[in-house]
Design a protein around this motif. Structure first.
Motif, PDB file in Angstrom:
ATOM      1  N   LEU A  12     126.871   4.734 -47.940  1.00  0.00           N
ATOM      2  CA  LEU A  12     126.766   3.598 -48.990  1.00  0.00           C
ATOM      3  C   LEU A  12     124.578   3.119 -49.220  1.00  0.00           C
ATOM      4  O   LEU A  12     125.514   3.067 -49.810  1.00  0.00           O
ATOM      5  N   ALA A  13     124.530   2.911 -48.069  1.00  0.00           N
ATOM      6  CA  ALA A  13     123.419   2.304 -47.944  1.00  0.00           C
ATOM      7  C   ALA A  13     122.235   3.524 -48.399  1.00  0.00           C
ATOM      8  O   ALA A  13     121.445   2.777 -50.178  1.00  0.00           O
ATOM      9  N   SER A  14     122.396   4.517 -48.498  1.00  0.00           N
ATOM     10  CA  SER A  14     121.998   5.555 -49.332  1.00  0.00           C
ATOM     11  C   SER A  14     121.431   5.695 -51.186  1.00  0.00           C
ATOM     12  O   SER A  14     120.686   6.207 -51.483  1.00  0.00           O
ATOM     13  N   MET A  15     122.339   5.130 -51.612  1.00  0.00           N
ATOM     14  CA  MET A  15     122.854   5.206 -52.993  1.00  0.00           C
ATOM     15  C   MET A  15     122.282   4.081 -53.239  1.00  0.00           C
ATOM     16  O   MET A  15     121.844   4.025 -54.842  1.00  0.00           O
ATOM     17  N   LEU A  16     121.536   2.968 -52.591  1.00  0.00           N
ATOM     18  CA  LEU A  16     120.442   1.963 -53.185  1.00  0.00           C
ATOM     19  C   LEU A  16     119.527   2.196 -52.856  1.00  0.00           C
ATOM     20  O   LEU A  16     118.312   1.325 -53.158  1.00  0.00           O
ATOM     21  N   MET A  17     118.532   3.192 -51.258  1.00  0.00           N
ATOM     22  CA  MET A  17     117.871   3.009 -51.501  1.00  0.00           C
ATOM     23  C   MET A  17     117.692   4.595 -51.151  1.00  0.00           C
ATOM     24  O   MET A  17     118.467   5.211 -50.784  1.00  0.00           O
ATOM     25  N   SER A  18     115.852   4.617 -50.517  1.00  0.00           N
ATOM     26  CA  SER A  18     115.879   5.900 -50.182  1.00  0.00           C
ATOM     27  C   SER A  18     115.945   6.383 -49.213  1.00  0.00           C
ATOM     28  O   SER A  18     116.893   5.976 -48.855  1.00  0.00           O
ATOM     29  N   ASN A  19     116.684   7.507 -48.788  1.00  0.00           N
ATOM     30  CA  ASN A  19     116.842   8.355 -47.587  1.00  0.00           C
ATOM     31  C   ASN A  19     116.078   8.331 -46.403  1.00  0.00           C
ATOM     32  O   ASN A  19     116.569   7.683 -44.898  1.00  0.00           O
ATOM     33  N   THR A  20     115.146   8.116 -46.503  1.00  0.00           N
ATOM     34  CA  THR A  20     114.097   7.824 -45.225  1.00  0.00           C
ATOM     35  C   THR A  20     114.057   6.304 -45.017  1.00  0.00           C
ATOM     36  O   THR A  20     114.530   5.195 -43.860  1.00  0.00           O
ATOM     37  N   ALA A  21     114.048   5.002 -46.055  1.00  0.00           N
ATOM     38  CA  ALA A  21     114.094   3.839 -45.619  1.00  0.00           C
ATOM     39  C   ALA A  21     114.877   3.765 -45.233  1.00  0.00           C
ATOM     40  O   ALA A  21     115.658   2.614 -44.239  1.00  0.00           O
ATOM     41  N   THR A  22     117.035   3.875 -45.609  1.00  0.00           N
ATOM     42  CA  THR A  22     118.319   4.035 -44.995  1.00  0.00           C
ATOM     43  C   THR A  22     117.802   4.789 -43.422  1.00  0.00           C
ATOM     44  O   THR A  22     119.157   3.939 -42.805  1.00  0.00           O
ATOM     45  N   THR A  23     117.370   5.362 -43.670  1.00  0.00           N
ATOM     46  CA  THR A  23     117.259   5.945 -42.153  1.00  0.00           C
ATOM     47  C   THR A  23     117.272   5.482 -40.789  1.00  0.00           C
ATOM     48  O   THR A  23     117.721   4.739 -39.875  1.00  0.00           O
ATOM     49  N   ALA A  24     115.932   4.980 -41.427  1.00  0.00           N
ATOM     50  CA  ALA A  24     114.369   4.106 -40.686  1.00  0.00           C
ATOM     51  C   ALA A  24     115.562   2.897 -40.598  1.00  0.00           C
ATOM     52  O   ALA A  24     116.002   2.239 -38.855  1.00  0.00           O
ATOM     53  N   MET A  25     116.571   1.659 -41.383  1.00  0.00           N
ATOM     54  CA  MET A  25     116.916   0.427 -41.177  1.00  0.00           C
ATOM     55  C   MET A  25     118.020   1.504 -40.211  1.00  0.00           C
ATOM     56  O   MET A  25     118.790   0.384 -39.446  1.00  0.00           O
ATOM     57  N   MET A  26     119.248   2.213 -40.679  1.00  0.00           N
ATOM     58  CA  MET A  26     120.503   1.940 -39.530  1.00  0.00           C
ATOM     59  C   MET A  26     119.648   2.880 -38.163  1.00  0.00           C
ATOM     60  O   MET A  26     121.343   2.668 -37.294  1.00  0.00           O
ATOM     61  N   VAL A  27     119.110   3.579 -37.819  1.00  0.00           N
ATOM     62  CA  VAL A  27     118.805   3.546 -36.518  1.00  0.00           C
ATOM     63  C   VAL A  27     118.091   2.049 -35.754  1.00  0.00           C
ATOM     64  O   VAL A  27     118.806   2.256 -34.798  1.00  0.00           O
ATOM     65  N   ALA A  28     117.289   1.558 -36.391  1.00  0.00           N
ATOM     66  CA  ALA A  28     116.964  -0.106 -35.872  1.00  0.00           C
ATOM     67  C   ALA A  28     118.134  -0.547 -35.524  1.00  0.00           C
ATOM     68  O   ALA A  28     118.853  -1.297 -34.828  1.00  0.00           O
ATOM     69  N   THR A  29     118.885  -0.838 -36.336  1.00  0.00           N
ATOM     70  CA  THR A  29     120.424  -1.235 -36.338  1.00  0.00           C
ATOM     71  C   THR A  29     121.589  -0.512 -35.670  1.00  0.00           C
ATOM     72  O   THR A  29     122.348  -1.275 -34.374  1.00  0.00           O
ATOM     73  N   THR A  30     121.137   0.542 -35.036  1.00  0.00           N
ATOM     74  CA  THR A  30     121.874   1.116 -33.918  1.00  0.00           C
ATOM     75  C   THR A  30     121.530   1.415 -32.314  1.00  0.00           C
ATOM     76  O   THR A  30     122.187   1.627 -31.444  1.00  0.00           O
ATOM     77  N   ALA A  31     120.298   0.478 -32.677  1.00  0.00           N
ATOM     78  CA  ALA A  31     119.725   0.693 -31.513  1.00  0.00           C
ATOM     79  C   ALA A  31     120.087   0.498 -30.348  1.00  0.00           C
ATOM     80  O   ALA A  31     120.075   0.543 -29.411  1.00  0.00           O
TER      81      ALA A  31
END
Length: 204
Positions: free
Chosen positions: A149-168
């Protein structure tokens, strides 16, 4: 206490930045040849200034790289190439920085950083996890749905970085080498790639 430390750190970086500029100016004036052109003076100054910034770490290393490009373009170039000593047209370089694709990618990173700072990413993650059973496969599904869902609003790279930090924190607790940890680290970029195909901004 933290505010005082930040202020001291800011002042230290500012002093090192100004000191690097002064030393670079003195070295340029001392070591320049008598037949040096203005362009050669600028490049020599930039050499000493960049080395000083890298050595003192007054600004991040990547920022020095951007500074070098900007310095060369705006000090050695001209809006009118016929007036410039080097005949360098600034517009053909500046226009690449203003490209719509670059701003699209930057916008995605700004959105990701804004969501991280405001805690929206954590809220979305908690909301989705709460709706599933506390089982590893269901948690993985919720993480991938949030990423998609988040990747539909922003770039794939930014979403991946954000979610990896969230699930850290979850990955630290479960262990990155555990089967679940590996699944999450693989599932996030896959979900980001799939969700990114849904919108234009998701696939820059």
């Amino acid at each position: 206490m933290k505010q005082i430390q930040r202020m001291v750190e800011y002042q230290r970086h500012l002093i090192f930045f100004l000191l690097s500029a002064i030393v670079a100016f003195i070295l340029t004036h001392t070591l320049r040849g008598a037949d040096f052109t203005q362009a050669q003076d600028y490049v020599l100054f930039l050499l000493f200034f960049s080395v000083g910034l890298w050595f003192t770490e007054a600004i991040p290393p990547f920022a020095v790289g951007i500074l070098i490009v900007g310095f060369l373009v705006f000090f050695l170039g001209s809006i009118d190439p016929t007036v410039s000593e080097q005949g360098l047209d600034v517009y053909k370089f500046v226009s690449t920085w203003s490209n719509s694709v670059i701003w699209l990618i930057l916008g995605g990173f700004f959105l990701a950083e804004g969501m991280r700072k405001t805690g929206v990413d954590q809220d979305v993650f908690r909301l989705l996890v709460a709706r599933f059973e506390p089982r590893p496969d269901r948690i993985l599904l919720s993480v991938m749905l949030a990423t998609c869902l988040a990747s539909m609003l922003m770039s794939n790279t930014a979403t991946t970085a954000m979610m990896v930090a969230t699930t850290a924190p979850l990955l630290v607790r479960m262990g990155e080498q555990s089967p679940f940890g590996k699944s999450v680290l693989l599932g996030i970029p896959i979900a980001a790639a799939v969700g990114g195909m849904g919108t234009i901004i998701g696939s820059p």
